[in-house]
Design a protein around this motif. Sequence first.
Motif, mmCIF file in Angstrom:
data_model
loop_
_atom_site.group_PDB
_atom_site.id
_atom_site.type_symbol
_atom_site.label_atom_id
_atom_site.label_comp_id
_atom_site.label_asym_id
_atom_site.label_seq_id
_atom_site.Cartn_x
_atom_site.Cartn_y
_atom_site.Cartn_z
ATOM 1 N N UNK A 194 0.833 -1.215 0.000
ATOM 2 C CA UNK A 194 0.000 0.000 0.000
ATOM 3 C C UNK A 194 0.868 1.266 0.000
ATOM 4 N N UNK A 195 2.045 1.193 0.612
ATOM 5 C CA UNK A 195 2.937 2.362 0.632
ATOM 6 C C UNK A 195 3.453 2.642 -0.782
ATOM 7 N N UNK A 196 3.810 1.591 -1.508
ATOM 8 C CA UNK A 196 4.269 1.770 -2.894
ATOM 9 C C UNK A 196 3.129 2.272 -3.771
ATOM 10 N N UNK A 197 1.927 1.762 -3.490
ATOM 11 C CA UNK A 197 0.762 2.198 -4.262
ATOM 12 C C UNK A 197 0.558 3.704 -4.062
ATOM 13 N N UNK A 198 0.677 4.149 -2.811
ATOM 14 C CA UNK A 198 0.503 5.573 -2.501
ATOM 15 C C UNK A 198 1.571 6.405 -3.216
ATOM 16 N N UNK A 199 2.805 5.918 -3.163
ATOM 17 C CA UNK A 199 3.897 6.627 -3.857
ATOM 18 C C UNK A 199 3.560 6.793 -5.336
ATOM 19 N N UNK A 254 3.277 14.245 -8.343
ATOM 20 C CA UNK A 254 3.520 15.583 -7.776
ATOM 21 C C UNK A 254 4.957 16.005 -7.967
ATOM 22 N N UNK A 255 5.868 15.089 -7.731
ATOM 23 C CA UNK A 255 7.291 15.418 -7.920
ATOM 24 C C UNK A 255 7.564 15.803 -9.369
ATOM 25 N N UNK A 256 6.900 15.119 -10.280
ATOM 26 C CA UNK A 256 7.115 15.421 -11.702
ATOM 27 C C UNK A 256 6.526 16.777 -12.058
ATOM 28 N N UNK A 257 5.285 17.016 -11.612
ATOM 29 C CA UNK A 257 4.622 18.251 -12.043
ATOM 30 C C UNK A 257 5.228 19.484 -11.371
ATOM 31 N N UNK A 258 5.843 19.295 -10.200
ATOM 32 C CA UNK A 258 6.381 20.453 -9.487
ATOM 33 C C UNK A 258 7.846 20.739 -9.831
ATOM 34 N N UNK A 264 13.544 19.343 -17.292
ATOM 35 C CA UNK A 264 14.938 18.915 -17.460
ATOM 36 C C UNK A 264 15.503 18.319 -16.159
ATOM 37 N N UNK A 265 14.735 18.424 -15.097
ATOM 38 C CA UNK A 265 15.244 17.956 -13.800
ATOM 39 C C UNK A 265 15.150 16.430 -13.679
ATOM 40 N N UNK A 306 17.802 17.162 1.251
ATOM 41 C CA UNK A 306 16.577 17.000 0.484
ATOM 42 C C UNK A 306 16.215 18.305 -0.195
ATOM 43 N N UNK A 307 15.637 18.188 -1.386
ATOM 44 C CA UNK A 307 15.148 19.383 -2.067
ATOM 45 C C UNK A 307 13.982 19.988 -1.310
ATOM 46 N N UNK A 308 13.773 21.271 -1.523
ATOM 47 C CA UNK A 308 12.574 21.905 -0.958
ATOM 48 C C UNK A 308 11.350 21.137 -1.482
ATOM 49 N N UNK A 309 10.454 20.753 -0.604
ATOM 50 C CA UNK A 309 9.247 20.029 -1.035
ATOM 51 C C UNK A 309 9.487 18.552 -1.299
ATOM 52 N N UNK A 310 10.694 18.059 -0.947
ATOM 53 C CA UNK A 310 10.987 16.631 -1.154
ATOM 54 C C UNK A 310 10.215 15.769 -0.157
ATOM 55 N N UNK A 311 10.184 14.465 -0.447
ATOM 56 C CA UNK A 311 9.410 13.539 0.387
ATOM 57 C C UNK A 311 10.315 12.534 1.092
#
Length: 294
Positions: free
Chosen positions: A92-97, A104-108, A112-113, A246-251
């Motif tokens: 379930x944790x992988x599913x949530x990820x 979210x990580x992609x859209x934010x 090129x990152x 960690x980047x700002x907003x990282x998880x």
Amino acid sequence: MVELKISDTSQLPERDAWAFEALKDLLIREKGFDLEAYKERCILRRIYLKVRSRGYGSLGHYFRVLKRDRDALEDLFQYLTIHVTEFFRNPSAFHYLQQKIVSRLLSESDNSHRLNIWSAGCSSGEEPYSLAILMLRVLERESPSRSFNILATDVDGAVLEKAKKGWYKTDALKNLPREERETFFFPADGGYQVVDRVRKSVTFKNANVLTEMPESRQDLIVCRNLLIYLSREKQEKVITNFSRCMRRGGYLMLGKAETLIGRNRLYFQNVSPTERIYRKRDVPLEEDPLVPRI
Ligand SMILES: C[S@@+](CC[C@H](N)C(=O)[O-])C[C@H]1O[C@@H](n2cnc3c(N)ncnc32)[C@H](O)[C@@H]1O
């Protein structure tokens, strides 16, 4: 009979107290492994289980063997570092990820990152390879031009050698749907081998999470079922170091029985209490120049 109910060093029989201290020194010297960072009760229990199962009359006797026999020391080190793991552990944790975090990580971030993911305490590789498979699945569907890199670290060099090979017994893949197994693995030597594009997306390194952190800023740090063995003080320190690299907003994703401790609640917000996923808050945190980079 060797005592198994010792929960801290004050209960050690006098004849064993010196041996425990000497064993701590030996493990630091030979393996860079600091027993003091771990929960004493758990460490003593495991050491005494070894003393008993090997038939030694005392910890002192066992220590004298460890001092001259590298294989016996390696065997104890393996036993103390506890390598239990599996592909997509706690699905379930992988599913949530996959459903909530990666998009979210992609859209934010900029197109090129390249996303940086760190699997800290990766054991024999099942966790970082699961992350790689998850990322390939998401990117193929949502953002084929984006790329990612997974850094996988562990304090135990022997377990990393297994991880680097990327070969697993058939039974290790039992939780994977057939389609997934056929896409990301191929049959080899009576088991299964991860395909090259999965293997090459993971870089394995021998590193101690208590004393080292990655050079590059991470978008996602996955550290599961490692902190639980550390003392409270060390858990707090390690999580603070995570927020530093960690980047700002990282998880941050922890194991099911792990949580934020002390001041770390200021540095992270709780995103999913059930899946133990946290997000770095936008608060300034001094770099710690003393922490060497991986
Ligand atoms: C129980 S396994 C967890 C594996 C994987 N993260 C999972 O949840 O399935 C814990 C791993 O952490 C590693 N470990 C323990 N202390 C460590 C440290 N100080 N630095 C890096 N790795 C450590 C152990 O060698 C072991 O492989």
